[in-house]
Design an enzyme around this catalytic site. Sequence first.
Site, PDB file in Angstrom:
ATOM      1  CG  ASN A  13      -1.458   1.602   1.567  1.00 31.55           C
ATOM      2  OD1 ASN A  13      -1.168   1.758  -0.011  1.00 31.55           O
ATOM      3  ND2 ASN A  13      -2.510   1.489   2.754  1.00 31.55           N
ATOM      4  CD1 TRP A  14       3.421   1.459  -2.620  1.00 31.51           C
ATOM      5  CD2 TRP A  14       3.119   2.302  -4.802  1.00 31.51           C
ATOM      6  NE1 TRP A  14       4.043   0.845  -4.232  1.00 31.51           N
ATOM      7  CE2 TRP A  14       3.959   0.815  -4.938  1.00 31.51           C
ATOM      8  CE3 TRP A  14       2.793   3.320  -5.820  1.00 31.51           C
ATOM      9  CZ2 TRP A  14       3.796   0.581  -6.546  1.00 31.51           C
ATOM     10  CZ3 TRP A  14       3.534   2.917  -7.205  1.00 31.51           C
ATOM     11  CH2 TRP A  14       3.548   1.761  -7.305  1.00 31.51           C
ATOM     12  CE  LYS A  15      -0.494   3.148   4.512  1.00 35.64           C
ATOM     13  NZ  LYS A  15       0.326   3.519   6.366  1.00 35.64           N
ATOM     14  CG  HIS A 105      -5.946   1.555   5.831  1.00 37.10           C
ATOM     15  ND1 HIS A 105      -5.211   2.807   6.479  1.00 37.10           N
ATOM     16  CD2 HIS A 105      -4.850   0.925   5.303  1.00 37.10           C
ATOM     17  CE1 HIS A 105      -4.214   2.750   6.405  1.00 37.10           C
ATOM     18  NE2 HIS A 105      -3.501   1.493   6.072  1.00 37.10           N
ATOM     19  CD  GLU A 107      -3.311   5.879   7.088  1.00 35.94           C
ATOM     20  OE1 GLU A 107      -2.846   5.643   5.311  1.00 35.94           O
ATOM     21  OE2 GLU A 107      -1.913   4.905   7.485  1.00 35.94           O
ATOM     22  CD  GLU A 175      -2.992  -2.904   7.769  1.00 42.28           C
ATOM     23  OE1 GLU A 175      -2.106  -2.751   6.705  1.00 42.28           O
ATOM     24  OE2 GLU A 175      -3.910  -1.518   6.835  1.00 42.28           O
ATOM     25  N   GLY A 181       3.032   2.167  11.241  1.00 39.47           N
ATOM     26  CA  GLY A 181       3.925   3.404  10.759  1.00 39.47           C
ATOM     27  C   GLY A 181       4.469   3.709  12.136  1.00 39.47           C
ATOM     28  CB  SER A 221       6.138  -1.907  12.178  1.00 40.73           C
ATOM     29  OG  SER A 221       4.917  -0.558  12.035  1.00 40.73           O
ATOM     30  N   GLY A 242       3.186  -0.903   4.409  1.00 38.70           N
ATOM     31  CA  GLY A 242       3.089   0.358   3.946  1.00 38.70           C
ATOM     32  C   GLY A 242       3.967   0.762   3.616  1.00 38.70           C
ATOM     33  N   GLY A 243       5.267   1.785   4.722  1.00 39.90           N
ATOM     34  CA  GLY A 243       6.605   1.830   4.298  1.00 39.90           C
ATOM     35  C   GLY A 243       7.463   1.438   3.455  1.00 39.90           C
TER      36      GLY A 243
HETATM   37  P1  13P Z   1       3.542   0.324   7.226  1.00 36.81           P
HETATM   38  O1  13P Z   1       3.624  -0.500   7.280  1.00 36.81           O
HETATM   39  O2  13P Z   1       3.913   1.935   7.108  1.00 36.81           O
HETATM   40  O3  13P Z   1       2.942   0.099   8.961  1.00 36.81           O
HETATM   41  O4  13P Z   1       1.572   0.673   6.993  1.00 36.81           O
HETATM   42  C1  13P Z   1       1.137  -0.756   7.394  1.00 36.81           C
HETATM   43  C2  13P Z   1       0.198  -0.277   6.828  1.00 36.81           C
HETATM   44  O5  13P Z   1      -1.325   1.042   7.110  1.00 36.81           O
HETATM   45  C3  13P Z   1      -0.567  -0.611   5.394  1.00 36.81           C
HETATM   46  O6  13P Z   1      -1.467  -1.049   4.920  1.00 36.81           O
END
Ligand code: 13P
Length: 263
Positions: A13-15, A105, A107, A175, A181, A221, A242-243
Amino acid sequence: MAVTTRTPLIAGNWKMNLDHLQAVATVQKLHWTLKDAGHEGDSVEVAVFPPFTDIRSVQTLIDADKIPFALGAQDLSAHDSGAYTGEVSGAFLTKLGVKYVLIGHSERREYHAESDEIVNAKVKAAIRSGLVPVICIGETAEDLERFGASAVPADQLAKALDGVSASSDVVVAYEPVWAIGSGQAATPSQAQDVCAALRKVLASALDEDAAARTRVLYGGSVKSGNIASFMREPDVDGALVGGASLVVDEFAAIVRFEKHVGV
Ligand code: 13P
């Protein structure tokens, strides 16, 4: 639960990162990094979830170079068409070769006030359009303290699946909000306990067959250094990253988790 044949899914997930030019460069580099490492594509499904504006460019590249990655979107409209300024329909995404769509998600729940009802409507919209919803659920640190780990995600999943037919193809992504994050991933056994509880929700909301075939991912993470420990757990079928999905060598190492699972 019986031994399963669920194909692991590693999803990035590149956000709101990487424009369409950076997206093309990243997908190309990921493909070549995996090829150079001798990674065989069949045993693990890889999916990338770029921003909407990148999707057409990534689709063109994947098609032209026969890159074996699935394409995902990060959201969709609950509506099929009409006067909904700024929204993107499931049909538009299907037309672009998109297979998966993230729904709910944390967010979007937090910054866009997405309720369980909206999430449920979006899950149904995705299924109507032939997309596979990746239903994201997870508890906050406060929920964890008050209710334990599984109660809130189980409730969110049951609500997301309300009125969904048992034959539907869905993916679940657990998640924990406190792990996203933060650099503080859940422990493998915490992830296993919640993913097993979510599989029970799949059995009651859908049926036993759906519970056995549906992939339940862990996210929060995830890195190359901890992926193997999650993938050893019987009810964790992949990761939503994510990251670390923005760093090609790191994401490639996560995709190659079988090299360090040691089973
Ligand atoms: P991180 O891997 O950066 O913690 O993010 C997880 C995430 O929100 C994937 O959708």
